[in-house]
Design a protein around this motif. Structure first.
Motif, PDB file in Angstrom:
ATOM      1  N   ASN A   1       0.823  -1.216   0.000  1.00  0.00           N
ATOM      2  CA  ASN A   1       0.000   0.000   0.000  1.00  0.00           C
ATOM      3  C   ASN A   1       0.855   1.264   0.000  1.00  0.00           C
ATOM      4  OD1 ASN A   1       0.919  -0.353   2.641  1.00  0.00           O
ATOM      5  ND2 ASN A   1      -0.849   0.665   3.536  1.00  0.00           N
ATOM      6  N   ASP A   2       2.136   1.102  -0.382  1.00  0.00           N
ATOM      7  CA  ASP A   2       3.065   2.233  -0.439  1.00  0.00           C
ATOM      8  C   ASP A   2       2.989   3.048   0.844  1.00  0.00           C
ATOM      9  OD1 ASP A   2       5.011   3.867  -1.515  1.00  0.00           O
ATOM     10  OD2 ASP A   2       3.586   5.143  -2.591  1.00  0.00           O
ATOM     11  N   PRO A   3       3.312   2.428   1.992  1.00  0.00           N
ATOM     12  CA  PRO A   3       3.038   3.057   3.284  1.00  0.00           C
ATOM     13  C   PRO A   3       3.861   4.309   3.558  1.00  0.00           C
ATOM     14  CG  PRO A   3       4.388   1.102   3.582  1.00  0.00           C
ATOM     15  CD  PRO A   3       3.955   1.106   2.153  1.00  0.00           C
ATOM     16  N   LYS A   4       3.196   5.268   4.196  1.00  0.00           N
ATOM     17  CA  LYS A   4       3.887   6.426   4.750  1.00  0.00           C
ATOM     18  C   LYS A   4       4.432   6.071   6.127  1.00  0.00           C
ATOM     19  CE  LYS A   4       0.398   9.356   2.525  1.00  0.00           C
ATOM     20  NZ  LYS A   4      -0.466   8.229   2.121  1.00  0.00           N
ATOM     21  N   LEU A   5       3.728   5.164   6.808  1.00  0.00           N
ATOM     22  CA  LEU A   5       4.097   4.696   8.143  1.00  0.00           C
ATOM     23  C   LEU A   5       4.053   3.177   8.153  1.00  0.00           C
ATOM     24  CD1 LEU A   5       4.521   5.032  11.263  1.00  0.00           C
ATOM     25  CD2 LEU A   5       2.019   5.154  11.451  1.00  0.00           C
ATOM     26  N   LEU A   6       5.125   2.564   8.632  1.00  0.00           N
ATOM     27  CA  LEU A   6       5.179   1.112   8.768  1.00  0.00           C
ATOM     28  C   LEU A   6       5.288   0.753  10.240  1.00  0.00           C
ATOM     29  CD1 LEU A   6       5.401  -1.719   7.530  1.00  0.00           C
ATOM     30  CD2 LEU A   6       7.878  -1.361   7.359  1.00  0.00           C
ATOM     31  N   LEU A   7       4.369  -0.099  10.705  1.00  0.00           N
ATOM     32  CA  LEU A   7       4.369  -0.596  12.075  1.00  0.00           C
ATOM     33  C   LEU A   7       4.934  -2.003  12.062  1.00  0.00           C
ATOM     34  CD1 LEU A   7       0.729   0.466  13.044  1.00  0.00           C
ATOM     35  CD2 LEU A   7       2.832   1.773  13.403  1.00  0.00           C
ATOM     36  N   MET A   8       5.969  -2.244  12.866  1.00  0.00           N
ATOM     37  CA  MET A   8       6.610  -3.552  12.900  1.00  0.00           C
ATOM     38  C   MET A   8       6.586  -4.071  14.337  1.00  0.00           C
ATOM     39  SD  MET A   8       9.838  -2.878  10.312  1.00  0.00           S
ATOM     40  CE  MET A   8      10.075  -4.608   9.894  1.00  0.00           C
ATOM     41  N   ASP A   9       5.827  -5.134  14.546  1.00  0.00           N
ATOM     42  CA  ASP A   9       5.650  -5.704  15.876  1.00  0.00           C
ATOM     43  C   ASP A   9       6.652  -6.842  16.058  1.00  0.00           C
ATOM     44  OD1 ASP A   9       4.741  -6.490  18.324  1.00  0.00           O
ATOM     45  OD2 ASP A   9       2.828  -7.283  17.620  1.00  0.00           O
TER      46      ASP A   9
END
Length: 261
Positions: A163-171
């Motif tokens: 989704n061409d992220p502006k923010l990536l969350l990595m758990d």
């Protein structure tokens, strides 16, 4: 200095009479890796899941480039440009590597059901480009069930890029990985952050990973923000030493495994 991609103000979440997160503030800018750390029960997962929309905050604000995220479902937040990877990698084991990425692209493009029969052709070139970025193009036609765990993590990263992220969350991105695999994955993430000018918020228990790759760190304890700053500032912060590790313990273990001082 660029404007913040993510701005969190007064964020709070209670479960019954227990305040899991209590009025925390932080921001995150493009091109930055921000580590969210703390002892068990600190409120890390709750904070993470509120940003992602899996939990709804009781108080405060979460803004992505000025757009309020609180109240929006995870799918809508994803389409606004928030990607996510999970502690246990989530892929379709029976599908090929490239088909997994194409499934994410179908969802993003809102064609999940209307074009199912043409899924194998859907944005194939772009799916392969994403796999190339994570070093998995050569294995595009292999079923995910045949991959080593480190490679599955790379595929999951490609899916998160769909989704061409502006923010990536990595758990817990390196959970279950050997030291060499951990460093390779985080070095790749750092490279993508720079190339795509995106922001990354990640939780992580491996202090060697945190100190080697985080640009800044925020530390929670009992739902409250007790410190934030660059890794060296956090390493020497007396409150962090006391609350996060317990009296008398330090970050020396992280230094001992080759993390730059």
């Amino acid at each position: 200095m660029s404007a913040a991609v993510l701005t969190v103000k007064g964020l709070g979440k209670s479960f019954g009479g227990v305040k899991a997160v209590d009025g925390i503030d932080f921001d995150l800018r493009a091109g930055e890796l921000l580590a969210l750390i703390g002892p068990n029960g600190a409120g890390k997962s709750t904070t993470f899941n509120m940003v992602n929309g899996q939990l709804r905050a009781n108080a405060g604000s979460i803004r992505l480039n000025g757009v309020e995220l609180i109240g929006k479902p995870p799918r809508e937040i994803w389409r606004l440009g928030v990607g996510r990877t999970f502690q246990i990698a989530e892929t379709f084991a029976s599908l090929t590597v490239v088909e997994n990425v194409q499934m994410a692209l179908l969802s993003h493009d809102k064609h999940m059901f209307s074009t199912w029969r043409r899924a194998a052709d859907h944005r194939l070139g772009y799916a392969l480009d994403l796999l190339d970025q994570v070093g998995m193009r050569a294995q595009a036609d292999r079923p995910c069930s045949e991959l080593a765990y480190g490679d599955v993590k790379r595929v999951e990263l490609a899916i998160a890029m769909a989704n061409d992220p502006k923010l990536l969350l990595m758990d817990e991105p390196t959970a279950g990985m050997a030291p060499k695999e951990r460093n390779a994955l985080m070095a790749l993430t750092k490279q993508l952050v720079v190339e795509r000018d995106m922001a990354v918020l990640f939780t992580e228990h491996s202090m060697d990973v945190v100190f080697a790759y985080a640009d800044r760190m925020i530390v929670l304890a009992r739902g409250r923000l007790i410190a934030q700053g660059k890794p060296l500032e956090i390493r020497d912060h007396p409150k962090v030493q006391e609350v996060y590790f317990g009296t008398g313990k330090t970050f020396e273990k992280a230094d001992a495994v080759g993390v730059p001082a």
